[in-house]
Design an enzyme around this catalytic site. Structure first.
Site, mmCIF file in Angstrom:
data_model
loop_
_atom_site.group_PDB
_atom_site.id
_atom_site.type_symbol
_atom_site.label_atom_id
_atom_site.label_comp_id
_atom_site.label_asym_id
_atom_site.label_seq_id
_atom_site.Cartn_x
_atom_site.Cartn_y
_atom_site.Cartn_z
ATOM 1 N N ASP A 248 0.837 -1.185 0.000
ATOM 2 C CA ASP A 248 0.000 0.000 0.000
ATOM 3 C C ASP A 248 0.887 1.255 0.000
ATOM 4 O O ASP A 248 1.818 1.368 0.802
ATOM 5 C CB ASP A 248 -0.889 -0.023 1.249
ATOM 6 C CG ASP A 248 -1.865 1.118 1.296
ATOM 7 O OD1 ASP A 248 -2.708 1.224 0.382
ATOM 8 O OD2 ASP A 248 -1.797 1.928 2.249
ATOM 9 N N GLU B 251 1.727 -0.241 -5.151
ATOM 10 C CA GLU B 251 0.842 0.879 -5.442
ATOM 11 C C GLU B 251 1.801 2.057 -5.635
ATOM 12 O O GLU B 251 2.331 2.577 -4.650
ATOM 13 C CB GLU B 251 -0.141 1.129 -4.287
ATOM 14 C CG GLU B 251 -1.154 2.186 -4.600
ATOM 15 C CD GLU B 251 -2.171 2.375 -3.481
ATOM 16 O OE1 GLU B 251 -3.344 2.640 -3.789
ATOM 17 O OE2 GLU B 251 -1.788 2.271 -2.295
#
Length: 678
Positions: free
Chosen positions: A335, A371
């Protein structure tokens, strides 16, 4: 049983069993003046003993304790300076979670009253118990990147409403690997399950006050312990059972991990802050003076973790190795991964973290997904991660969506994205699977909502509909929300079929959001992070239209598996790989003449006709895409073609046999053809 304590050893960090009743504890707390081990009764969480750490080596405190009963719980307390302006936040009255705890006895739920009173009952305790596990000789599937189709799912939402799974397993680790789910994965054709965060987390106090929760779990309090919310009794054992069962059926497990911030927002003392606040977190600075009153905020959550610090970096890498070895997972999705590669607060493509992962004998062999952005300065870094990483490609997502809108996006841009975004992931340097292609992700509209809602409807999130993306590239076909009108339903499902076919024809690593195959709706909510209810949970009862669409998705995924050129397109002018089949890609006009440079900019020419030729076998695949409303009359490139799939049909089955080289492609549809010899 009487306890005996000794100095112990500085390594490994955390609690390690010496035998059934003897444990060594090692904790990083460089600026603490004292550290205590607190032992608790497993049933009542009553405090049994509080033992001072007897040994210290450098910045590591350590202690060996003999005579501990299996199942005993523990936590930590640390003393030291209390000077917030200088970043010292020690509070000896507060119980802290060991950052290296492998299992917590319960989920962490915020309780304002208990926290303010510094009650140890606010904080879950780590469990001291050796748990032998039989992997039964199971090996990791080791699926090639180009053959991977990721299925992103939430442990609870995936099976909470499944009628064929026992109630005690619904929404649990064991529900994920229930036989009925295994059958679903195989029928669908996915190869890998990517689970939203399962490491122990806490809902933000703000959400608790609003009677909401952090459903997605992007608010970690520990990086090693699987969250107890998803277990019937033993989180570690049940998680391993899930992994083992999935592996036995050839399915990989990928974890979504959050190393950019923690649940200790607003200076809460739960774990990291109470032991090494100045080392574990990143702070703003002015004129080379650190401002310990203000955390750096590269994640949007207010308290960025300092992964560039050696000990924070070590913890992250230890956690990754633990999940990859002890827990046997196959890969990780990071993330806001740009935060992990920031050094001196700027993104560095050759950051120490990335270099260590690249040379690590364990981590260099697992699937790694970034990401590729965060909310800090210069935070958008798509294409800048190493070649053995895959990156979420929002440009391909947006291009795929835009192409099938009433005013299609540019076909040159679309063709570039379809062929693996080689302008971003450069030929000769990186494979096309560096591009992770998706239509939807857990954040944003579901696939069904993309064709049912023009605007987001996030009112239940209690943020006055200000949260979530506004640029959705969605289309409601004249009705906002559900509709029973036949024309509306036909248009919506055809739009979805076009998007699905586009995704599965694209070059790159394929990502599929769980529930999209079931026509799942979130009622127009495109940021359902706080909705732990049937808005987020998958519904498994399908109507006629949803059943047909599910059949189409299965058919399209099977077609991708059938043709190797859809999995790994090796162009003759791309020398990243010098082995295996090579391919030519040719683009045609509707009159079967090869396109020239000027054809790409033709205002009314949004259609695409491409032929993929495999060398030296000359096996070929033809794709026709017509995003316009009007029918497209075309002459097929000279070959005896067999029509395999057409999205103008509800299940993709060709509506009629094709007996000539001429074909009329219905408006807003695509078709896929192979040579008759295939």
């Amino acid at each position: 049983m009487q306890l005996y304590s000794d100095y112990g050893q500085a390594y490994p960090l955390g609690a390690s069993a010496l035998d059934e009743h003897n444990w060594n504890f090692a904790v990083y707390a460089p600026e603490a003046s004292g550290l205590w081990l607190c032992l608790f009764c497993p049933d009542t969480e009553e405090l049994l003993h509080q033992l001072p750490f007897a040994g210290r080596t450098g910045d590591i405190w350590h202690l060996e304790v003999q005579g501990i009963q299996p199942g005993t719980l523990y936590g930590l307390k640390a003393d030291g300076a209390q000077r917030p302006d200088e970043g010292f936040l020690f509070a000896p009255e507060r119980l802290l979670i060991d950052p290296y705890a492998r299992q917590l006895n319960r989920a962490l739920v915020w309780n304002e009253r208990l926290y303010q009173s510094a009650s140890h009952y606010m904080v879950p305790k780590a469990v001291l118990q050796q748990q032998a596990f039989d992997w039964q000789g199971t090996k990791k599937p080791a699926i090639a990147r180009e053959k991977t189709i990721i299925y992103e799912a939430h442990v609870k939402g995936l099976t909470k409403l499944h009628p064929d799974i026992p109630a005690e397993q619904q929404g649990r680790y064991l529900g994920v690997c229930h036989p009925v789910m295994l059958e679903h994965y195989k029928k669908l054709g996915i190869t890998s399950i990517q689970l939203l965060p399962v490491t122990s987390f806490m809902s933000e106090p703000r959400l608790e006050k609003l009677k909401l929760v952090n459903y997605w779990g992007y608010n970690p309090v520990n990086f090693f312990a699987p969250d107890a919310r998803y277990a019937q009794a033993e989180p570690v054992t049940e998680f391993k059972t899930m992994v083992r069962t999935l592996h036995q059926h050839g399915i990989e497990v990928i974890l979504d991990l959050v190393f950019n911030h923690s649940a200790e927002g607003d200076d809460y003392l739960l774990s990291f802050r109470g032991l090494a606040n100045r080392q574990y977190y990143l702070y703003e600075s002015h004129a080379n003076i650190t401002d310990y009153r203000h955390n750096s905020n590269f994640s949007g959550c207010g308290n960025t973790l300092n992964v560039a610090h050696p000990m924070m970096q070590r913890m992250v890498l230890d956690a990754l190795r633990y999940w990859a070895t002890e827990m046997q997972v196959d890969g990780f999705r990071f993330d806001l991964a740009v935060t992990l590669a920031r050094e001196n607060k700027r993104f560095e493509p050759h950051a120490a973290f990335l270099q260590i992962v690249a040379q690590d004998p364990v981590l260099s062999r697992v699937k790694l997904i970034a990401e590729p952005w965060d909310v800090g300065p210069y935070g958008y870094q798509l294409g800048q991660f190493p070649a053995h990483w895959s990156e979420i490609n929002d440009k391909s997502r947006d291009s795929f969506r835009a192409y099938w809108l009433p005013q299609p996006g540019g076909r040159a841009e679309f063709a570039t994205r379809l062929m693996g975004s080689r302008d971003i992931f450069q030929k000769h340097r990186k494979p096309a699977v560096c591009s992770l292609n998706c239509l939807t992700y857990h954040d944003g509209f579901t696939l069904h909502d993309l064709v049912c809602y023009q605007d987001k409807h996030n009112w239940l999130n209690a943020e006055q509909n200000r949260d979530g993306h506004n640029h959705n590239l969605s289309l409601n076909y004249g009705v906002e929300g559900p509709s029973n009108e036949a024309k509306v339903l036909q248009a919506r499902y055809q739009h979805k079929r076009n998007l699905v076919a586009t995704l599965l024809l694209s070059q790159g690593l394929i990502h599929w959001l769980a529930g999209d195959e079931l026509s799942r709706s979130q009622q127009g909510n495109n940021n359902a992070y706080c909705q732990d209810n049937d808005i987020s949970w998958l519904h498994w009862t399908l109507d006629y239209h949803a059943t047909q669409f599910y059949q189409f998705v299965c058919r399209m995924i099977a077609l991708r598996h059938q043709f190797s050129c859809l999995q790994q397109l090796s162009l003759t002018d791309d020398h990243y790989r010098l082995h295996g089949a090579k391919h030519n890609v040719s683009w045609y006009r509707a009159d079967a003449v090869l396109m020239q440079d000027q054809d790409w900019s033709e205002v009314n020419g949004q259609y695409l006709v491409l032929v993929i030729e495999q060398l030296p076998s000359h096996k070929e695949l033809l794709v026709v895409m017509n995003p316009m409303e009007q029918e497209l009359a075309l002459e097929l490139p000279e070959h005896p073609w067999t029509l395999m799939l057409d999205t103008s049909s509800a299940t993709g089955e060709p509506v009629a046999a094709v007996t000539s080289q001429n074909y009329r492609q219905a408006g807003r549809s695509l078709s896929i053809w192979s040579l008759k010899s295939e």
